[in-house]
Design a protein around this motif. Structure first.
Motif, PDB file in Angstrom:
ATOM      1  N   LEU A 263      37.423  -3.494 -33.333  1.00  0.00           N
ATOM      2  CA  LEU A 263      36.867  -2.625 -32.295  1.00  0.00           C
ATOM      3  C   LEU A 263      35.350  -2.752 -32.214  1.00  0.00           C
ATOM      4  O   LEU A 263      34.763  -2.569 -31.140  1.00  0.00           O
ATOM      5  CB  LEU A 263      37.268  -1.174 -32.549  1.00  0.00           C
ATOM      6  N   ASN A 264      34.714  -3.049 -33.336  1.00  0.00           N
ATOM      7  CA  ASN A 264      33.259  -3.236 -33.337  1.00  0.00           C
ATOM      8  C   ASN A 264      32.865  -4.411 -32.450  1.00  0.00           C
ATOM      9  O   ASN A 264      31.867  -4.355 -31.727  1.00  0.00           O
ATOM     10  CB  ASN A 264      32.765  -3.462 -34.769  1.00  0.00           C
ATOM     11  N   GLU A 265      33.659  -5.494 -32.490  1.00  0.00           N
ATOM     12  CA  GLU A 265      33.394  -6.641 -31.620  1.00  0.00           C
ATOM     13  C   GLU A 265      33.569  -6.251 -30.151  1.00  0.00           C
ATOM     14  O   GLU A 265      32.788  -6.642 -29.286  1.00  0.00           O
ATOM     15  CB  GLU A 265      34.334  -7.798 -31.973  1.00  0.00           C
ATOM     16  N   ASN A 266      34.614  -5.482 -29.881  1.00  0.00           N
ATOM     17  CA  ASN A 266      34.846  -5.000 -28.512  1.00  0.00           C
ATOM     18  C   ASN A 266      33.701  -4.091 -28.064  1.00  0.00           C
ATOM     19  O   ASN A 266      33.246  -4.155 -26.921  1.00  0.00           O
ATOM     20  CB  ASN A 266      36.164  -4.234 -28.477  1.00  0.00           C
ATOM     21  N   PHE A 267      33.213  -3.269 -28.985  1.00  0.00           N
ATOM     22  CA  PHE A 267      32.118  -2.331 -28.717  1.00  0.00           C
ATOM     23  C   PHE A 267      30.844  -3.101 -28.364  1.00  0.00           C
ATOM     24  O   PHE A 267      30.141  -2.766 -27.409  1.00  0.00           O
ATOM     25  CB  PHE A 267      31.900  -1.471 -29.969  1.00  0.00           C
ATOM     26  N   LYS A 268      30.560  -4.165 -29.128  1.00  0.00           N
ATOM     27  CA  LYS A 268      29.355  -4.968 -28.871  1.00  0.00           C
ATOM     28  C   LYS A 268      29.426  -5.659 -27.516  1.00  0.00           C
ATOM     29  O   LYS A 268      28.436  -5.718 -26.792  1.00  0.00           O
ATOM     30  CB  LYS A 268      29.182  -6.000 -29.993  1.00  0.00           C
ATOM     31  N   LYS A 269      30.605  -6.178 -27.166  1.00  0.00           N
ATOM     32  CA  LYS A 269      30.767  -6.851 -25.876  1.00  0.00           C
ATOM     33  C   LYS A 269      30.543  -5.876 -24.729  1.00  0.00           C
ATOM     34  O   LYS A 269      29.926  -6.206 -23.712  1.00  0.00           O
ATOM     35  CB  LYS A 269      32.159  -7.470 -25.780  1.00  0.00           C
TER      36      LYS A 269
ATOM     37  N   LEU B 278      23.129   1.118 -31.085  1.00  0.00           N
ATOM     38  CA  LEU B 278      23.710   0.879 -32.400  1.00  0.00           C
ATOM     39  C   LEU B 278      25.074   0.209 -32.272  1.00  0.00           C
ATOM     40  O   LEU B 278      25.777   0.389 -31.282  1.00  0.00           O
ATOM     41  CB  LEU B 278      23.876   2.212 -33.142  1.00  0.00           C
ATOM     42  N   SER B 279      25.450  -0.560 -33.295  1.00  0.00           N
ATOM     43  CA  SER B 279      26.810  -1.077 -33.360  1.00  0.00           C
ATOM     44  C   SER B 279      27.736   0.069 -33.724  1.00  0.00           C
ATOM     45  O   SER B 279      27.288   1.161 -34.122  1.00  0.00           O
ATOM     46  CB  SER B 279      26.917  -2.181 -34.404  1.00  0.00           C
ATOM     47  N   LEU B 280      29.038  -0.148 -33.627  1.00  0.00           N
ATOM     48  CA  LEU B 280      29.994   0.903 -33.966  1.00  0.00           C
ATOM     49  C   LEU B 280      29.849   1.300 -35.430  1.00  0.00           C
ATOM     50  O   LEU B 280      29.841   2.494 -35.758  1.00  0.00           O
ATOM     51  CB  LEU B 280      31.418   0.416 -33.686  1.00  0.00           C
TER      52      LEU B 280
ATOM     53  N   PHE C  83      34.917   8.721 -30.311  1.00  0.00           N
ATOM     54  CA  PHE C  83      33.665   8.431 -31.018  1.00  0.00           C
ATOM     55  C   PHE C  83      33.877   7.390 -32.114  1.00  0.00           C
ATOM     56  O   PHE C  83      33.120   6.423 -32.239  1.00  0.00           O
ATOM     57  CB  PHE C  83      33.086   9.710 -31.621  1.00  0.00           C
ATOM     58  N   VAL C  84      34.928   7.576 -32.914  1.00  0.00           N
ATOM     59  CA  VAL C  84      35.181   6.685 -34.058  1.00  0.00           C
ATOM     60  C   VAL C  84      35.531   5.274 -33.607  1.00  0.00           C
ATOM     61  O   VAL C  84      35.099   4.290 -34.213  1.00  0.00           O
ATOM     62  CB  VAL C  84      36.307   7.257 -34.950  1.00  0.00           C
ATOM     63  N   THR C  85      36.307   5.152 -32.536  1.00  0.00           N
ATOM     64  CA  THR C  85      36.768   3.837 -32.087  1.00  0.00           C
ATOM     65  C   THR C  85      35.792   3.141 -31.131  1.00  0.00           C
ATOM     66  O   THR C  85      35.925   1.944 -30.879  1.00  0.00           O
ATOM     67  CB  THR C  85      38.134   3.951 -31.379  1.00  0.00           C
ATOM     68  N   GLY C  86      34.833   3.897 -30.589  1.00  0.00           N
ATOM     69  CA  GLY C  86      33.879   3.305 -29.652  1.00  0.00           C
ATOM     70  C   GLY C  86      34.432   3.088 -28.261  1.00  0.00           C
ATOM     71  O   GLY C  86      33.808   2.414 -27.441  1.00  0.00           O
ATOM     72  N   MET C  87      35.600   3.656 -27.972  1.00  0.00           N
ATOM     73  CA  MET C  87      36.183   3.494 -26.643  1.00  0.00           C
ATOM     74  C   MET C  87      35.365   4.288 -25.626  1.00  0.00           C
ATOM     75  O   MET C  87      34.969   5.426 -25.882  1.00  0.00           O
ATOM     76  CB  MET C  87      37.634   3.968 -26.637  1.00  0.00           C
ATOM     77  N   ASN C  88      35.152   3.691 -24.473  1.00  0.00           N
ATOM     78  CA  ASN C  88      34.295   4.311 -23.472  1.00  0.00           C
ATOM     79  C   ASN C  88      34.984   5.444 -22.720  1.00  0.00           C
ATOM     80  O   ASN C  88      34.329   6.367 -22.241  1.00  0.00           O
ATOM     81  CB  ASN C  88      33.821   3.258 -22.466  1.00  0.00           C
ATOM     82  N   ASN C  89      36.307   5.380 -22.619  1.00  0.00           N
ATOM     83  CA  ASN C  89      37.043   6.378 -21.841  1.00  0.00           C
ATOM     84  C   ASN C  89      38.072   7.077 -22.725  1.00  0.00           C
ATOM     85  O   ASN C  89      38.844   6.419 -23.436  1.00  0.00           O
ATOM     86  CB  ASN C  89      37.753   5.704 -20.661  1.00  0.00           C
TER      87      ASN C  89
END
Length: 469
Positions: free
Chosen positions: A276-282, A293-295, A447-453
């Motif tokens: 998920l961190n990679e998805n968050f950065k993209k 910040l990164s996730l 918040f924990v997963t970094g999902m936008n929606n």
């Protein structure tokens, strides 16, 4: 009998299984060169590579479910430590080639909106399976935290006649024929108007005044016509209530609780978080948010520093000063007595303090009737915890334990005291100072997963105009 293992077990303990015969089951993620299958069973983000001993007679497609018996071998390839040399394959269910072309299971990237349109299949995708595993671990550690700290788990009713939040945005339930122009609710199932609950707090308070420390964890419902990325019509709440607790103790508990959850997830869900961190950065790069910040950094920030604690009155002063000093203009005017909006919360957390913020002592005019009035007569012992990107994730207060003052607050807010006779009763029989808070579970998962929606962190989101599946 050949023992069955999950793919996670095999990959986690690879050395132990080398040259052993095992049985695995799962869904095909990819099929290459008619000999290599990557298999996933939902237990982990990682896949197990299957090497076919012979060409399959029937054509298989992505999503086909199979059972494989084979020998675990050390892999020659660099992408995996072990692989499974198949001896026998049983096909459970084929994935229809025609419908696969229209499905999110086909091996190409899809937008999250597209995934939402096929919610019944998105559990098979990497990103959504990560979110759901993390959601499970957060829920588990919440129960663990309260159990370790002497709380009792309470099941509060979903059907209610009272509105804890004081708004009119509730789903009404009835067995009556709604086609009639007028309804006699004395003939309804419960002989009165009833609704889906927006909170289990009031009932939890009554339990805390006998059991000491309790918590609820269940679904709540709000008929708010909001289509933002932070709102759901059906969502989950955690609500602890504690007798003999004052506001400061309540704040300490809430901060410790959040830190416990974040540490647990960083310890237990590293594989899923890494994906998920990679998805968050993209996502951040696509939004050109290069300085964010990164996730992992965002989660570690929760553990690194104590949360900043500040009164509502000080917040208003800071925002007013910053607006003038930094030459910025908030969309919503800065006035004492207003509700803090998302833009104000995010400025405080992301720009000004750059750490989580706890705001306390809000004006009584914008808070619920059950919050304890401070000595100034203008503010109440309320608190909100604000996190980066998400904003408010916890809201709580010390409850008003004084009968006469609570009764007056009920009258002042035009709340029907007859529906709350039982709640008032608790202030007449050994009332004590007590406190509690509500944690929005889905917002925390977001918040924990970094999902936008927020619609992407719950299996089947319920929002205005959307109750499919």
């Amino acid at each position: 009998m050949i023992k069955k293992y999950s793919i996670k077990e095999l990959l986690d303990r690879g050395k132990f299984f080398i040259n052993k015969k095992v049985l695995v089951e799962g869904w095909i993620r990819s099929f290459r060169y008619s000999i290599f299958i990557t298999l996933n069973d939902g237990s982990t983000i990682k896949n197990l590579q299957i090497i076919l001993s012979k060409k399959l007679e029937k054509k298989i497609t992505i999503g086909t479910s199979i059972k494989v018996i084979g020998i675990i071998k050390k892999s020659i390839g660099k992408k995996q430590y072990i692989e499974l040399q198949s001896l026998n394959i049983t096909i459970y269910g084929y994935s229809d080639p025609y419908f696969l072309q229209k499905s999110i299971l086909q091996p190409k990237k899809h937008s999250l909106e597209k995934l939402r349109s096929q919610s019944h299949l998105r559990f098979r995708t990497s990103i959504f399976s990560c979110v759901m595993r993390i959601r499970h671990h957060i829920a588990f550690c919440i129960h663990q935290y309260f159990h370790e700290n002497g709380f009792f788990y309470l099941h509060t009713p979903i059907i209610t006649t009272s509105n804890c939040e004081g708004s009119g945005e509730m789903f009404q339930i009835t067995t009556m024929d709604l086609k009639k122009n007028s309804i006699d609710y004395t003939k309804d199932f419960f002989k009165r108007k009833t609704y889906l609950s927006v909170s289990g707090q009031l009932e939890a308070e009554t339990a805390a005044l006998g059991l000491g420390k309790v918590y609820t964890f269940g679904p709540v419902f709000r008929a708010e016509n909001s289509n933002t990325s932070r709102h759901l019509s059906e969502f989950w709440m955690i609500e602890p209530e504690i007798a003999f607790y004052h506001l400061e103790e309540n704040i300490n508990l809430a901060e410790d609780f959040l830190k416990y959850i974040i540490k647990y997830i960083l310890d237990k869900s590293m594989e899923d978080l890494s994906f998920l961190n990679e998805n968050f950065k993209k996502y951040k790069c696509s939004k050109k948010e290069t300085n964010s910040l990164s996730l992992f950094e965002r989660l570690e920030l929760i553990l690194k520093f104590p949360f900043k604690r500040i009164s509502y009155t000080e917040v208003i002063k800071i925002l007013d000063k910053e607006e003038k000093k930094q030459n910025i203009k908030f969309f919503h005017s800065i006035i004492w007595g207003m509700n803090l909006q998302s833009e104000h919360e995010q400025y405080l957390v992301n720009k000004y303090f750059k750490i989580p913020v706890i705001v306390f002592d809000y004006p009584s005019c914008i808070k619920a009737f059950y919050m304890r009035i401070n000595n100034d007569g203008k503010t109440v012992k309320a608190m909100d915890i604000l996190l980066p990107e998400i904003g408010e994730v916890i809201g709580g207060s010390q409850r008003e334990e004084r009968y006469e003052i609570l009764l007056q607050r009920i009258k002042d807010t035009n709340t029907d005291k007859n529906k709350l006779w039982w709640y008032l009763d608790t202030r007449r029989f050994g009332s004590v100072p007590h406190s509690g808070f509500g944690l929005g579970f889905d917002r925390l998962v977001q918040f924990v997963t970094g999902m936008n929606n927020i619609r992407d962190v719950i299996p089947y989101p319920r929002t205005p105009n959307n109750a499919e599946f």
